[in-house]
Enzyme design. Sequence first.
Site, PDB file in Angstrom:
ATOM      1  CG  ASP B 101      15.327  -9.097  29.823  1.00  0.00           C
ATOM      2  OD1 ASP B 101      14.093  -9.664  29.996  1.00  0.00           O
ATOM      3  OD2 ASP B 101      16.508  -9.735  29.163  1.00  0.00           O
ATOM      4  CE  LYS B 157       6.005 -14.268  21.663  1.00  0.00           C
ATOM      5  NZ  LYS B 157       6.401 -15.392  21.168  1.00  0.00           N
ATOM      6  N   GLY B 466      27.577 -63.502  50.838  1.00  0.00           N
ATOM      7  CA  GLY B 466      28.738 -64.460  50.098  1.00  0.00           C
ATOM      8  C   GLY B 466      29.079 -63.735  48.807  1.00  0.00           C
ATOM      9  CB  SER B 470      32.821 -58.332  54.153  1.00  0.00           C
ATOM     10  OG  SER B 470      31.672 -58.081  54.453  1.00  0.00           O
ATOM     11  CB  SER B 537      21.103 -52.704  51.323  1.00  0.00           C
ATOM     12  OG  SER B 537      22.251 -52.887  50.798  1.00  0.00           O
TER      13      SER B 537
HETATM   14  N1  LIG Z   1       4.153 -12.167  16.706  1.00  0.00           N
HETATM   15  C1  LIG Z   1       4.854 -11.590  17.832  1.00  0.00           C
HETATM   16  N2  LIG Z   1       6.082 -11.963  18.190  1.00  0.00           N
HETATM   17  C2  LIG Z   1       6.898 -11.597  19.059  1.00  0.00           C
HETATM   18  C3  LIG Z   1       6.411 -10.608  19.965  1.00  0.00           C
HETATM   19  N3  LIG Z   1       7.246 -10.339  20.929  1.00  0.00           N
HETATM   20  C4  LIG Z   1       8.389 -11.301  20.907  1.00  0.00           C
HETATM   21  N4  LIG Z   1       7.995 -11.983  19.709  1.00  0.00           N
HETATM   22  C5  LIG Z   1       8.979 -12.947  19.378  1.00  0.00           C
HETATM   23  O1  LIG Z   1       8.909 -13.979  20.308  1.00  0.00           O
HETATM   24  C6  LIG Z   1      10.248 -14.554  20.499  1.00  0.00           C
HETATM   25  C7  LIG Z   1      10.919 -14.424  21.810  1.00  0.00           C
HETATM   26  O2  LIG Z   1      11.246 -13.148  22.317  1.00  0.00           O
HETATM   27  P1  LIG Z   1      12.163 -12.842  23.592  1.00  0.00           P
HETATM   28  O3  LIG Z   1      12.177 -11.554  23.560  1.00  0.00           O
HETATM   29  O4  LIG Z   1      13.295 -13.476  23.141  1.00  0.00           O
HETATM   30  O5  LIG Z   1      11.467 -13.524  24.814  1.00  0.00           O
HETATM   31  P2  LIG Z   1      11.905 -13.656  26.107  1.00  0.00           P
HETATM   32  O6  LIG Z   1      10.757 -13.833  26.794  1.00  0.00           O
HETATM   33  O7  LIG Z   1      12.837 -12.523  26.528  1.00  0.00           O
HETATM   34  O8  LIG Z   1      12.678 -15.031  26.299  1.00  0.00           O
HETATM   35  P3  LIG Z   1      13.720 -15.549  27.584  1.00  0.00           P
HETATM   36  O9  LIG Z   1      14.137 -14.382  27.969  1.00  0.00           O
HETATM   37  O10 LIG Z   1      14.337 -16.709  26.909  1.00  0.00           O
HETATM   38  O11 LIG Z   1      12.598 -16.240  28.575  1.00  0.00           O
HETATM   39  C8  LIG Z   1      11.254 -13.656  19.406  1.00  0.00           C
HETATM   40  O12 LIG Z   1      11.295 -14.421  18.306  1.00  0.00           O
HETATM   41  C9  LIG Z   1      10.531 -12.606  19.300  1.00  0.00           C
HETATM   42  O13 LIG Z   1      10.704 -11.991  17.908  1.00  0.00           O
HETATM   43  C10 LIG Z   1       5.014 -10.147  19.788  1.00  0.00           C
HETATM   44  O14 LIG Z   1       4.360  -9.182  20.235  1.00  0.00           O
HETATM   45  N5  LIG Z   1       4.331 -10.442  18.539  1.00  0.00           N
HETATM   46 MG   LIG Z   2      14.605 -12.451  27.444  1.00  0.00          MG
END
Ligand SMILES: Nc1nc2c(ncn2[C@@H]2O[C@H](COP(=O)(O)OP(=O)(O)OP(=O)(O)O)[C@@H](O)[C@H]2O)c(=O)[nH]1
Ligand SMILES: [Mg+2]
Lengths: 289, 626
Positions: B101, B157, B466, B470, B537
Amino acid sequence: MTQTRILSREQSTTGTASSLAQPRIMDDLDQLEAQSIFILREAYRKLKPLSLLWSLGKDSNVMVWLARKAFMGRVPFPVMHVDTEKKFPEMYAFRDEYTKKWDLDLLLGYCPPVEEIDPSLPPAARSAARKTAGLAAMIDKHKLRGVIAGIRRDEQATRAKERVFSPRGAGHRWDVRNQPPEFWDQYATPYEDGMHIRVHPLLSWREIDIWRYIEREGIPLVDLYFAKDGKRYRSLGDQDITNPIESNASTVAEVIAELETSRTSERAGRAMDHESEDVFERLRVAGYL
Amino acid sequence: MGDNIVTESFSETHRAAATPIVIVGHVDHGKSSLIGRLLYDTDSLQDGKLAQIVESSRKRGLAVEWSFLLDSLQIERDQGVTVDSTRIPFRLGSREFVIVDAPGHRQFLRNMITGAADAEAAVLVVDAKEGAQEQTRRHAMLLRLIGIRHVIVLLNKSDLLEFDEAKIVKVESDVRQLLGRLEIEVEAVVPASARDGDNIASRSERSLWYKGPTLVEALANVPPPASRAALPFRMPVQDVYRFDGIRYVAGRIERGTVRAGDRLSIGAQGQVATVAEVCRWHAPELPVAGAGESIALRLEPDLVPDRGDLLFPADDKAAAPERSARIRTRLFWLRGEPLRVGESFTLRLTTAEHDVTVASIDAVVDLEDLTLREGDSVPPDGFAEITLAASHAVLFDPFSPGFGDGRGVLVDRYQRIVGGAPLIGPAELADGEHAIHPTASRVSAARQVQARGHKSGVFWLTGLPGSGKSTVARAAELALSEQAVNATVLDGDTLRAGLCSDLGFSPEDRHENIRRAAHVAKILAESGQVVIVALVSPLQSDRAQARQIVGENFHEVFVDTPLETCEKRDPKGLYAAARSGKIPEFTGISAPYEAPVSPELRLPADRPEQEAINTLTAFILRIVQP
Ligand SMILES: Nc1nc2c(ncn2[C@@H]2O[C@H](COP(=O)(O)OP(=O)(O)OP(=O)(O)O)[C@@H](O)[C@H]2O)c(=O)[nH]1
Ligand SMILES: [Mg+2]
């Protein structure tokens, strides 16, 4: 063309029928071993004085073994046991036996009494903090720049965030929010006086890899890891804060078989991990392993 | 005596090493959530883990936050952002993976690289609604530079778009275009929802139009790592030991195979030795070793190579590495300040270390459209093509994805890793260019501080003629020496009497005067000295250049004495001469003075001179005292 080269090699005194020999295909344990040897050799070259933490548990025995692999059968730096004086008697016997058998240069350190430790910590964590204080005293006393420790990523979620070479600054603190980049096998070296590096050659190993390696190499262990009367220790801490698990595994092979189906975590028997969500991080930032 | 018996189980059935897969992408696009979900859906969680996550989420008033499986640090959970990368084992059928991750926030780019650098494949997570963002592009660029060959795109998402085919296909084509420009081949583009589990481990009912693989299917298709055993042999010497009278040359084989009897070339000096024995401890005795093994060699004759010397086949010219003192590299830059031409570093290449200087910045990547532009500096977290000049010939194999070759890393004088520099090939010398190969000091900054008892720094006093530069500089020099701090003053008139006696007062000559002063200051500062420069300068641009030359050690001090005061004082009678036209281009009268906008220190004129001296001395002490 190729033919003559092969012939000339066969005639050489050392080439003994080797010309066509192929290297062994490395399996997962070979690769873990090779990487750990690389790490140990880097530590030996770059960090002086250096010492290896020998807690007498399975992981640190594997580490001593890997050091012997790296340095052709010897450990060319002292090993260190920071004694809580609460270990099982079997462990002390094991220590004395293998210090001799493996020809180890053993440094012994002791931990301060628990009354001297931050009373705001939960009880088992206080016992861990005691170990940290004992370790810190040893690092200062021997002015160590490198400390080799056998932690693994799969043991605990904050250990999963560790570097192989993890710098510890003033007060031995782990600056977890600001760790240096580490890639392509290039590791951090101390850049200020008073710093030391925690070296973690087993970081990528999993519990089951450790056991399979113990089996393959025939590495000796304290008997407490093997079942007696339906119970065995999966992880060995101090007597008062480690609990045995239900098990009938009485040989290395049986332990491996058990782990292949187990779904509980290794440290489930450690009281401290259950005391609060952030306790491990707090302890580690302060210098705990 | 069980130690020395090799057990039977060596011939056990073969298990391949785990394949590392890194999850990358813009902040908040759902990387950690995806991994949490993947582990849950494939039943990879240990007992009690889910309960812990539910509890930690509840405590923060959240529904189940899958990302907490990875985001174990308190700051990560409290801020909802991944700070450092995590690696967790993961299994699909009989195949082992390690899922990494990586943080998406730009501030933690170095941690992203730490996680990604050894991955075999990457999953680039893109929020389907937001599309590719700045860190999507930055991460994609890095995937290319660190040589990751297999990239799976996950449009996360997609639930927010109700898995609408037209909308998703549009994002897909944008992302494909972006990766196409980087010559990254895409294995699959998977519309998915980490939150709801669509197309992660099982096929979604909501995207029946989608015929490609689920994420799990795409992961299972990632090929195992390429074998390095068939390439010409390379082993960089890691160390040389002497145990019980036997000398061992220790190292890890980067590629190829070595056998007893092989003739090897050693490093750039070109000595040749024969492998007398391939040594291991407590392992099956084999006179051969292959890529990836950490071994020790006995050589005949018994030479003593240095750490970093590359061992390679002696008798096959075609199998020799490249050899050049000028090397083209692709750079990813990780320092907080920009990189400039002329800076010196240690180039680490496996176990070798070479002193190098940045000879030229050939092109800088514009992250907006991923094109190459001209540029004279590389911004923090930026990418560029640069040429490095080493003091000696460097042996190397050009970088190639999937192999360990050419993995250069730049380290500064504080032993910090400041950039990755995959080595592309030898650089030709351009016509008319001089082959200069500057060398860098081997004395570390820490050692200098220890020897001198203080840090170095350049304190650049600017102000009208001046204004008292210095005087203040010389008085501070004296005060510092009483505190056991060695300071050197580079004074305008003093320089012009010697080093710069060939220069007049034309804009070009003034510029050159400042350039020389800045370089001298830099050299002195690099040797651990405190330097006070007292130079009119007058131009902002000249001072900016001086800052660029000196680097992070530069501190601008404005001696802010107004013109009237200077003219009234006129210690050298210059203002009078200028007013009467005897001195052309006199700063403040007939040539401009551009006051600094935000100097690190301002010494106002309305206070007694002694106060200015004390202020400057205290300012310098604060910076240089360890
Ligand atoms: N609607 C929706 N929200 C999502 C989905 N996947 C993650 N989220 C939301 O997106 C937000 C960020 O998710 P993280 O998994 O923390 O994102 P990340 O990419 O790991 O972020 P960093 O590690 O900080 O870069 C969270 O609030 C999740 O609940 C999804 O498939 N659908
Ligand atoms: Mg993350």
